[in-house]
Design a protein around this motif. Structure first.
Motif, PDB file in Angstrom:
ATOM      1  N   ALA A 138      34.892  26.401  58.604  1.00 15.02           N
ATOM      2  CA  ALA A 138      34.890  25.093  57.946  1.00 15.02           C
ATOM      3  C   ALA A 138      33.802  24.256  58.612  1.00 15.02           C
ATOM      4  O   ALA A 138      33.686  24.230  59.829  1.00 15.02           O
ATOM      5  CB  ALA A 138      36.246  24.419  58.108  1.00 15.02           C
ATOM      6  N   ASP A 139      33.003  23.623  57.817  1.00 17.81           N
ATOM      7  CA  ASP A 139      31.898  22.820  58.332  1.00 17.81           C
ATOM      8  C   ASP A 139      32.445  21.492  58.865  1.00 17.81           C
ATOM      9  O   ASP A 139      32.981  20.692  58.100  1.00 17.81           O
ATOM     10  CB  ASP A 139      30.884  22.582  57.221  1.00 17.81           C
ATOM     11  N   PRO A 140      32.309  21.238  60.155  1.00 17.62           N
ATOM     12  CA  PRO A 140      32.862  20.004  60.724  1.00 17.62           C
ATOM     13  C   PRO A 140      32.151  18.734  60.262  1.00 17.62           C
ATOM     14  O   PRO A 140      32.639  17.638  60.480  1.00 17.62           O
ATOM     15  CB  PRO A 140      32.707  20.197  62.234  1.00 17.62           C
ATOM     16  N   ARG A 141      31.014  18.889  59.586  1.00 17.01           N
ATOM     17  CA  ARG A 141      30.304  17.708  59.088  1.00 17.01           C
ATOM     18  C   ARG A 141      30.917  17.191  57.801  1.00 17.01           C
ATOM     19  O   ARG A 141      30.627  16.093  57.366  1.00 17.01           O
ATOM     20  CB  ARG A 141      28.830  18.036  58.843  1.00 17.01           C
ATOM     21  N   SER A 142      31.759  18.008  57.181  1.00 10.60           N
ATOM     22  CA  SER A 142      32.362  17.584  55.919  1.00 10.60           C
ATOM     23  C   SER A 142      33.619  16.772  56.174  1.00 10.60           C
ATOM     24  O   SER A 142      34.262  16.886  57.216  1.00 10.60           O
ATOM     25  CB  SER A 142      32.700  18.794  55.046  1.00 10.60           C
ATOM     26  N   VAL A 143      33.940  15.946  55.234  1.00 14.27           N
ATOM     27  CA  VAL A 143      35.188  15.189  55.248  1.00 14.27           C
ATOM     28  C   VAL A 143      35.900  15.582  53.962  1.00 14.27           C
ATOM     29  O   VAL A 143      35.663  15.000  52.908  1.00 14.27           O
ATOM     30  CB  VAL A 143      34.934  13.665  55.313  1.00 14.27           C
ATOM     31  N   PRO A 144      36.725  16.624  54.032  1.00  8.81           N
ATOM     32  CA  PRO A 144      37.295  17.156  52.794  1.00  8.81           C
ATOM     33  C   PRO A 144      38.228  16.177  52.094  1.00  8.81           C
ATOM     34  O   PRO A 144      38.974  15.442  52.714  1.00  8.81           O
ATOM     35  CB  PRO A 144      38.060  18.395  53.256  1.00  8.81           C
ATOM     36  N   GLU A 145      38.125  16.194  50.779  1.00  8.68           N
ATOM     37  CA  GLU A 145      39.026  15.426  49.925  1.00  8.68           C
ATOM     38  C   GLU A 145      40.071  16.343  49.296  1.00  8.68           C
ATOM     39  O   GLU A 145      41.105  15.901  48.849  1.00  8.68           O
ATOM     40  CB  GLU A 145      38.231  14.721  48.821  1.00  8.68           C
ATOM     41  N   THR A 146      39.730  17.635  49.213  1.00  7.00           N
ATOM     42  CA  THR A 146      40.596  18.629  48.591  1.00  7.00           C
ATOM     43  C   THR A 146      40.368  19.971  49.261  1.00  7.00           C
ATOM     44  O   THR A 146      39.232  20.305  49.601  1.00  7.00           O
ATOM     45  CB  THR A 146      40.255  18.771  47.092  1.00  7.00           C
ATOM     46  N   PHE A 147      41.429  20.733  49.435  1.00  7.93           N
ATOM     47  CA  PHE A 147      41.309  22.134  49.844  1.00  7.93           C
ATOM     48  C   PHE A 147      41.472  22.995  48.607  1.00  7.93           C
ATOM     49  O   PHE A 147      42.343  22.737  47.774  1.00  7.93           O
ATOM     50  CB  PHE A 147      42.411  22.532  50.835  1.00  7.93           C
ATOM     51  N   LEU A 148      40.630  24.014  48.490  1.00  6.89           N
ATOM     52  CA  LEU A 148      40.776  24.981  47.409  1.00  6.89           C
ATOM     53  C   LEU A 148      41.162  26.319  48.024  1.00  6.89           C
ATOM     54  O   LEU A 148      40.413  26.874  48.818  1.00  6.89           O
ATOM     55  CB  LEU A 148      39.468  25.142  46.631  1.00  6.89           C
ATOM     56  N   GLY A 149      42.333  26.815  47.669  1.00  8.11           N
ATOM     57  CA  GLY A 149      42.755  28.137  48.095  1.00  8.11           C
ATOM     58  C   GLY A 149      42.292  29.133  47.047  1.00  8.11           C
ATOM     59  O   GLY A 149      42.472  28.914  45.854  1.00  8.11           O
ATOM     60  N   LEU A 150      41.669  30.220  47.468  1.00 10.38           N
ATOM     61  CA  LEU A 150      41.073  31.149  46.520  1.00 10.38           C
ATOM     62  C   LEU A 150      41.410  32.579  46.902  1.00 10.38           C
ATOM     63  O   LEU A 150      41.279  32.970  48.054  1.00 10.38           O
ATOM     64  CB  LEU A 150      39.550  30.960  46.530  1.00 10.38           C
ATOM     65  N   GLN A 151      41.851  33.350  45.925  1.00  7.77           N
ATOM     66  CA  GLN A 151      42.065  34.782  46.083  1.00  7.77           C
ATOM     67  C   GLN A 151      41.221  35.501  45.043  1.00  7.77           C
ATOM     68  O   GLN A 151      41.070  35.017  43.924  1.00  7.77           O
ATOM     69  CB  GLN A 151      43.533  35.162  45.844  1.00  7.77           C
ATOM     70  N   LEU A 152      40.700  36.672  45.398  1.00  3.67           N
ATOM     71  CA  LEU A 152      40.007  37.523  44.436  1.00  3.67           C
ATOM     72  C   LEU A 152      41.035  38.362  43.706  1.00  3.67           C
ATOM     73  O   LEU A 152      42.013  38.808  44.299  1.00  3.67           O
ATOM     74  CB  LEU A 152      39.032  38.454  45.145  1.00  3.67           C
ATOM     75  N   CYS A 153      40.805  38.624  42.428  1.00  6.86           N
ATOM     76  CA  CYS A 153      41.767  39.420  41.658  1.00  6.86           C
ATOM     77  C   CYS A 153      41.873  40.841  42.190  1.00  6.86           C
ATOM     78  O   CYS A 153      42.850  41.525  41.934  1.00  6.86           O
ATOM     79  CB  CYS A 153      41.415  39.412  40.178  1.00  6.86           C
ATOM     80  N   ASP A 154      40.900  41.302  42.942  1.00  6.23           N
ATOM     81  CA  ASP A 154      40.925  42.637  43.541  1.00  6.23           C
ATOM     82  C   ASP A 154      40.842  42.500  45.059  1.00  6.23           C
ATOM     83  O   ASP A 154      40.095  43.205  45.727  1.00  6.23           O
ATOM     84  CB  ASP A 154      39.757  43.469  42.997  1.00  6.23           C
ATOM     85  N   CYS A 155      41.636  41.603  45.599  1.00  5.29           N
ATOM     86  CA  CYS A 155      41.624  41.320  47.036  1.00  5.29           C
ATOM     87  C   CYS A 155      41.846  42.600  47.838  1.00  5.29           C
ATOM     88  O   CYS A 155      42.729  43.398  47.515  1.00  5.29           O
ATOM     89  CB  CYS A 155      42.728  40.306  47.348  1.00  5.29           C
ATOM     90  N   GLY A 156      41.049  42.781  48.864  1.00  7.44           N
ATOM     91  CA  GLY A 156      41.169  43.973  49.698  1.00  7.44           C
ATOM     92  C   GLY A 156      42.544  44.138  50.319  1.00  7.44           C
ATOM     93  O   GLY A 156      42.997  45.263  50.551  1.00  7.44           O
ATOM     94  N   ALA A 157      43.228  43.033  50.574  1.00  4.98           N
ATOM     95  CA  ALA A 157      44.557  43.106  51.185  1.00  4.98           C
ATOM     96  C   ALA A 157      45.611  43.657  50.228  1.00  4.98           C
ATOM     97  O   ALA A 157      46.731  43.920  50.639  1.00  4.98           O
ATOM     98  CB  ALA A 157      44.978  41.732  51.705  1.00  4.98           C
ATOM     99  N   THR A 158      45.245  43.854  48.949  1.00  3.93           N
ATOM    100  CA  THR A 158      46.176  44.493  48.015  1.00  3.93           C
ATOM    101  C   THR A 158      46.040  46.011  48.063  1.00  3.93           C
ATOM    102  O   THR A 158      46.807  46.718  47.426  1.00  3.93           O
ATOM    103  CB  THR A 158      45.948  44.024  46.563  1.00  3.93           C
ATOM    104  N   HIS A 159      45.070  46.496  48.815  1.00  4.24           N
ATOM    105  CA  HIS A 159      44.794  47.935  48.867  1.00  4.24           C
ATOM    106  C   HIS A 159      45.320  48.614  50.120  1.00  4.24           C
ATOM    107  O   HIS A 159      45.056  49.792  50.332  1.00  4.24           O
ATOM    108  CB  HIS A 159      43.280  48.185  48.758  1.00  4.24           C
ATOM    109  N   PHE A 160      45.990  47.894  50.989  1.00  5.31           N
ATOM    110  CA  PHE A 160      46.521  48.524  52.192  1.00  5.31           C
ATOM    111  C   PHE A 160      47.958  48.097  52.428  1.00  5.31           C
ATOM    112  O   PHE A 160      48.426  47.123  51.869  1.00  5.31           O
ATOM    113  CB  PHE A 160      45.661  48.206  53.423  1.00  5.31           C
TER     114      PHE A 160
END
Length: 140
Positions: free
Chosen positions: A46-68
């Motif tokens: 996370a870039d400490p220079r930013s002042v976030p207004e929103t967090f976006l949680g993102l998953q890929l439809c073929d996330c590697g963690a679904t394969h193990f």
């Protein structure tokens, strides 16, 4: 003077970019078409220079963690480090349900005492479809 970009702005841009999107093969499709699996892992911060207004949680439809499964990783680690006593207590976050994974991530953010409440309340979750290039909102 800069203009604030909203989540809706990003979603509109995503729709526009998706019209030119070239499908990305799933991990399970790569060997069949002669592609090797990715050899580079990107770890970001996370870039400490930013002042976030929103967090976006993102998953890929073929996330590697679904394969193990955790058991597979634990077995490999025990092969590599048979004397380690810590391996049996490790978990690696396998994912069985992408939508639930995004919801769980958002719940962690929203329940954390370290995240400002107004920031946590504006957090949003999405799944990125590698085939279409589109983001799908995950409703809580």
């Amino acid at each position: 003077m800069s203009t604030q970009i909203t989540v809706n702005d990003l979603l509109e841009r995503n729709k526009e970019l998706a019209t030119k999107h070239k499908p990305i093969p799933f991990l399970s499709e790569m060997s069949a078409i002669g592609m090797t699996t990715p050899q580079i892992l990107i770890i970001t911060c996370a870039d400490p220079r930013s002042v976030p207004e929103t967090f976006l949680g993102l998953q890929l439809c073929d996330c590697g963690a679904t394969h193990f499964k955790d058991a597979q990783i634990l077995a490999k680690l025990k092969e590599r480090c048979p004397d380690s006593k810590d391996i049996d207590s490790m978990t690696f976050g396998m994912i069985n349900d992408l939508e639930q994974s995004v919801k769980d991530d958002l719940a962690i953010l929203k329940g954390s005492p370290f995240i400002r409440k107004e920031l946590a309340s504006r957090s949003r979750g999405f799944i990125y479809d590698l085939k279409t290039g589109l983001l799908s909102r995950v409703e809580e």
